[in-house]
Design an enzyme around this catalytic site. Structure first.
Site, PDB file in Angstrom:
ATOM      1  N   THR A 180       0.842  -1.196   0.000  1.00  0.00           N
ATOM      2  CA  THR A 180       0.000   0.000   0.000  1.00  0.00           C
ATOM      3  C   THR A 180       0.876   1.244   0.000  1.00  0.00           C
ATOM      4  O   THR A 180       2.044   1.202   0.395  1.00  0.00           O
ATOM      5  CB  THR A 180      -0.908   0.025   1.242  1.00  0.00           C
ATOM      6  OG1 THR A 180      -0.089   0.084   2.417  1.00  0.00           O
ATOM      7  CG2 THR A 180      -1.785  -1.212   1.302  1.00  0.00           C
ATOM      8  N   GLU A 326      -5.854  -3.774  -1.845  1.00  0.00           N
ATOM      9  CA  GLU A 326      -6.289  -5.028  -1.227  1.00  0.00           C
ATOM     10  C   GLU A 326      -7.287  -5.817  -2.071  1.00  0.00           C
ATOM     11  O   GLU A 326      -7.645  -6.946  -1.710  1.00  0.00           O
ATOM     12  CB  GLU A 326      -6.911  -4.733   0.146  1.00  0.00           C
ATOM     13  CG  GLU A 326      -5.934  -4.193   1.171  1.00  0.00           C
ATOM     14  CD  GLU A 326      -5.792  -2.671   1.141  1.00  0.00           C
ATOM     15  OE1 GLU A 326      -5.233  -2.112   2.098  1.00  0.00           O
ATOM     16  OE2 GLU A 326      -6.229  -2.040   0.143  1.00  0.00           O
ATOM     17  N   LYS A 436     -16.614  16.407   9.818  1.00  0.00           N
ATOM     18  CA  LYS A 436     -17.737  16.390  10.747  1.00  0.00           C
ATOM     19  C   LYS A 436     -17.953  17.795  11.290  1.00  0.00           C
ATOM     20  O   LYS A 436     -17.128  18.321  12.034  1.00  0.00           O
ATOM     21  CB  LYS A 436     -17.500  15.406  11.894  1.00  0.00           C
ATOM     22  CG  LYS A 436     -18.752  15.159  12.727  1.00  0.00           C
ATOM     23  CD  LYS A 436     -18.600  13.953  13.632  1.00  0.00           C
ATOM     24  CE  LYS A 436     -19.926  13.610  14.301  1.00  0.00           C
ATOM     25  NZ  LYS A 436     -19.818  12.409  15.163  1.00  0.00           N
ATOM     26  N   TRP A 441     -22.134  15.164   8.629  1.00  0.00           N
ATOM     27  CA  TRP A 441     -21.008  14.850   7.760  1.00  0.00           C
ATOM     28  C   TRP A 441     -21.033  15.681   6.496  1.00  0.00           C
ATOM     29  O   TRP A 441     -22.091  15.889   5.886  1.00  0.00           O
ATOM     30  CB  TRP A 441     -21.026  13.369   7.378  1.00  0.00           C
ATOM     31  CG  TRP A 441     -20.790  12.423   8.522  1.00  0.00           C
ATOM     32  CD1 TRP A 441     -21.694  11.570   9.071  1.00  0.00           C
ATOM     33  CD2 TRP A 441     -19.579  12.245   9.243  1.00  0.00           C
ATOM     34  NE1 TRP A 441     -21.121  10.867  10.100  1.00  0.00           N
ATOM     35  CE2 TRP A 441     -19.814  11.258  10.228  1.00  0.00           C
ATOM     36  CE3 TRP A 441     -18.305  12.827   9.172  1.00  0.00           C
ATOM     37  CZ2 TRP A 441     -18.837  10.833  11.118  1.00  0.00           C
ATOM     38  CZ3 TRP A 441     -17.328  12.399  10.056  1.00  0.00           C
ATOM     39  CH2 TRP A 441     -17.602  11.417  11.011  1.00  0.00           C
TER      40      TRP A 441
END
Length: 542
Positions: A180, A326, A436, A441
């Protein structure tokens, strides 16, 4: 049914058997290199023999530190098809991360492109497992290097036999390992099996973003990053002509290759498509893009303004895909369903901004903070969980991160999304990038797309900055087009957003910067921006 293992050697077998005459084009150091699938098969066999003579055992790792070129393609087949594991090393990782990944993978041999040798020379004393360096160059003599036990790639394979009997083994055998890009901590190792790559290859051929023998493909997405989104395998399998852009390609190089080689399909990240669009605008009439059938964008959200520009200015369809390291990586692609045909053009274009439809063979869930499933109603948001035959079940030698990333057999993507009634997923943000504000959100992705709709904006990234009353408020970091600098200001951007997002979404401030920092794979580095502005850039509002 036969007990027949799903191995990558069958991909090479079909291409060299059915399409031996088809061409592979590679932008090399001394010019453009051309050969056929028949030649590829012979050179892969030579490389396989060379790996045997180097004493690399089954299961051991062979590192590649290279650009998109034909030698890298040969490694994609010779290493895994001989039961070894190819470690595709991200050349844009920080020095410490390069050392960590090479040592963590325990690479025994490193194949290094000529112009990247100085990078590895600087690391060599810290790489105890590496016994041999192979320099990939088209020059007859080995370039001068401080690397010990260095040999030329062409010299390594020159006298080997062009025939090789590839072994059969279990399809669950590791084929490739990647890491990654790691915005925090060390990169995590992800192992791809023959079975997973084989099945991913099949599904990447589905629909309008699939390819066939008549296509001319150019994978812009790096081969050192997530298997180049599977392109080297899927494009080889169908016998498409492949065009590899080589070392340090620029938008000009991409445009020239599309023009000269008559490319029909390509895949890359939005920043690449922005650069190509700018090159086309700067040189109107210089390049012919009429050969392009469709382009694929991934890595980050595709701005509506960019999609429209490609459609209206270039006559090119630009579609969106989604995936992760992944997941091998592709899991969703946005192609128009027949049910959308009756919609007005503007509505169809907006639907193209959705992340896409889940690929065949995969399953998904959206869960709230309590782990409960949320409905697919186009409004309810939850973390995206995935499972399927090309989704990993663990990180390589990292049980702690594995425990964090999985729940009841499902992989936690870390992305917040919603699903509409038509089956289209929409990624609203990374969990760490959601803002937030006052208990609600705000999607930084949606805000960025809205801002990039402004005709003066070249790029935009939105981050959350701490606020004494509202917890966080959005800060817009904007790069203006050259002709707009000094002419467009903060209020211009904010007023442009007034009828496009909820009032409480509108950023508290706008900063104009020369360039948005990028990660090693070309995404916006919001971590870097947050570090730059976290001291408190915003005015307090009532």
């Amino acid at each position: 049914m036969m007990h027949y293992p799903l191995l990558l050697k069958s991909v090479l077998y079909r291409a060299s058997t059915v399409y031996p005459e088809k061409e592979i084009v590679s932008r090399d150091y001394s010019g453009v290199f051309r050969y056929t699938y028949r030649d590829l098969n012979h050179r892969v066999a030579k490389l396989a023999h060379a790996l045997d003579k180097l004493g690399i055992q089954a299961g051991e790792r062979v590192g590649s530190f290279a650009w998109n070129n034909h030698r890298h393609l040969e490694l994609y087949f010779a290493v895994p098809c001989t039961e070894r594991v190819l470690h595709t090393i991200n050349i844009r990782l920080f020095r410490e991360q390069l050392v960590y990944t090479i040592n963590h993978a325990e690479d025994r041999v490193l194949f290094v492109d000529e112009d990247l040798v100085p990078v590895i020379e600087d690391l060599a004393d810290e790489l105890p497992t590496v016994e041999q360096y192979v320099i990939m160059t088209d020059k007859s003599d080995l370039p001068t290097t401080k690397l010990k036990n260095a040999v030329s790639y062409e010299a390594l394979i020159q006298n080997e036999s062009p025939d090789y009997k590839f072994p059969e083994f279990d399809e669950w055998t590791p084929a490739i390992i990647g890491y990654t890009s790691a915005t925090t901590g060390n990169p995590k190792g992800v192992v791809y099996t023959h079975r997973g790559l084989y099945l991913h290859c099949l599904t990447s051929l589905v629909g309008e973003l699939g390819v066939d023998e008549r296509d001319v493909t150019m994978p812009i997405v790096p081969m050192f990053h997530v298997n180049a989104w599977g392109r080297p395998y899927s494009d080889t399998w169908v016998g498409a002509k492949q065009v590899y852009p080589g070392a340090r390609p620029t938008p000009k190089d991409f445009c020239e290759l599309i023009h000269k080689e008559r490319v029909t399909f390509s895949a890359g990240v939005p920043t690449i498509w922005m650069g190509i669009l700018q090159e086309m605008r700067t040189n109107p009439g210089k390049y012919d893009f009429s050969s392009i059938r469709v382009l694929m964008s991934g890595g980050s959200a595709l701005p509506l303004s960019l999609t429209k520009a490609y459609q209206e200015e270039l006559g090119v369809r630009l579609y969106q895909g989604y995936g992760q390291t992944e997941t091998t990586p592709v899991t969703f692609t946005n192609v128009p369903k027949s049910a959308l045909d009756a919609l007005p053009q503007e509505d169809r274009m907006r639907m193209r901004m959705r992340t896409g439809l889940i690929l065949p063979g995969l399953e998904m869930r959206l869960v709230d903070s309590n782990g409960q499933d949320v409905p697919f109603d186009g409004k309810s948001m939850g973390e995206l969980l995935l499972r399927g035959p090309w989704v990993i079940e663990e990180y390589y030698k990292n049980p702690e991160k594995t425990t964090e990333a999985f729940v009841d057999g499902w992989f936690r993507t870390g992305d917040i999304a919603m699903m509409d009634e038509m089956g289209y997923l929409q990624i609203t943000d990374r969990t760490k990038d959601l803002i937030k504000s006052g208990g609600e959100w705000i999607s930084s992705v949606d805000l960025e797309n809205a801002i990039m709709g402004h005709p003066a904006v070249q790029e935009a990234a939105v981050i959350g900055i701490k606020h004494e009353k509202w917890q966080e408020r959005p800060l817009a970091c904007v790069v203006l087009k050259a002709e707009a600098k000094g002419k467009v200001g903060r209020e211009d951007i904010l007023s442009f957003l007034e009828d496009k997002v909820a009032k409480w979404w509108i950023p508290d401030d706008v900063v104009f910067i020369n360039e948005i920092p990028k990660t090693s794979v070309g995404k916006f580095s919001k971590k870097t921006l947050r570090e730059q502005f976290e001291s408190g850039r915003l005015n307090t509002r009532a």
